[in-house]
Design a protein around this motif. Structure first.
Motif, short mmCIF file in Angstrom:
data_model
loop_
_atom_site.label_atom_id
_atom_site.label_comp_id
_atom_site.label_asym_id
_atom_site.label_seq_id
_atom_site.Cartn_x
_atom_site.Cartn_y
_atom_site.Cartn_z
N SER A 10 23.26 30.28 41.30
CA SER A 10 24.60 30.83 41.04
C SER A 10 24.52 32.34 40.77
N TYR A 43 24.71 34.20 44.03
CA TYR A 43 26.10 34.38 44.46
C TYR A 43 26.74 35.57 43.76
N VAL A 44 26.53 35.68 42.46
CA VAL A 44 27.11 36.79 41.70
C VAL A 44 26.57 38.13 42.20
N ALA A 91 27.82 38.82 45.88
CA ALA A 91 29.26 39.07 46.00
C ALA A 91 29.66 40.42 45.42
N PHE A 119 35.93 39.34 49.20
CA PHE A 119 35.96 38.00 48.62
C PHE A 119 37.25 37.27 48.94
N SER A 123 28.97 28.42 40.95
CA SER A 123 29.42 29.69 41.52
C SER A 123 30.93 29.71 41.77
N VAL A 153 32.16 33.09 40.02
CA VAL A 153 32.49 34.22 40.90
C VAL A 153 33.99 34.57 40.87
N ASN A 157 35.45 38.11 39.68
CA ASN A 157 36.27 38.84 40.65
C ASN A 157 37.61 39.25 40.05
#
Length: 169
Positions: free
Chosen positions: A45, A48-49, A52, A102, A153, A157, A161
């Motif tokens: 995870s 992903y952070v 992104a 995103f 995630s 995320v 965001n």
């Protein structure tokens, strides 16, 4: 040259290093066995952070270095090189799809890309180590790990965001 400096400034470098360390720790603790030879962890995870919000290069570094270091520190040294390649590719692919763009659709696309990369990557890496029949177990354990990562995630995320401008991302 300006674009290079904006993408690889000191703040980004430090964030990338911190996320690499966090990915390593969350890959090591907790490790929940899947019963198929693999284990579930929260380290993905963080890929992903990083991917992104810091881009594909940082995502690749976090995946490759953070997870390989976790393999070395937990005694799975034989997997350090395959993990470096597989998780690095995973981070790069996620970053290419999500960085500065995103959306739910792109998140799903990145999740599917990471499923393919990780599942086929570990299957291919385990064939010379254990043979096809044992490597086939990774076709079960990798998607289990993937699902855990995607669920974590999918929560983390979007929250980051939403507040990304307030936290300076």
């Amino acid at each position: 040259m300006k674009n290079y400096k904006e993408r690889f400034d000191f703040k980004t470098f430090v964030r990338c290093g911190m996320l690499t360390a966090l990915a390593c720790v969350l890959t090591m603790v907790p490790q929940i066995p899947t019963g198929t030879g693999g284990y579930v962890h929260f380290g993905d995870s963080i890929i992903y952070v990083a991917s992104a919000f810091l881009g594909p290069i940082c995502g690749a570094v976090v995946g490759a270095v953070g997870h390989s270091l976790a393999d070395i520190l937990t005694g799975h040294i034989i997997f350090a090189l395959p993990t470096f390649i597989i998780k690095g590719l995973m981070g790069f692919a996620i970053g290419k799809l999500l960085y500065k763009n995103f959306s739910k659709t792109r998140f799903i696309m990145s999740a599917v890309a990471s499923l393919v990369i990780v599942t086929l990557g570990y299957f291919a890496a385990e064939i010379p180590m254990y043979g096809v029949s044992v490597a086939a177990i990774s076709l079960i354990s990798s998607p289990i790990q993937w699902l855990m990562s995607v669920v974590a995630s999918a929560v983390i995320v979007p929250i980051i965001n939403k507040y990304r401008t307030k936290i300076g991302l």
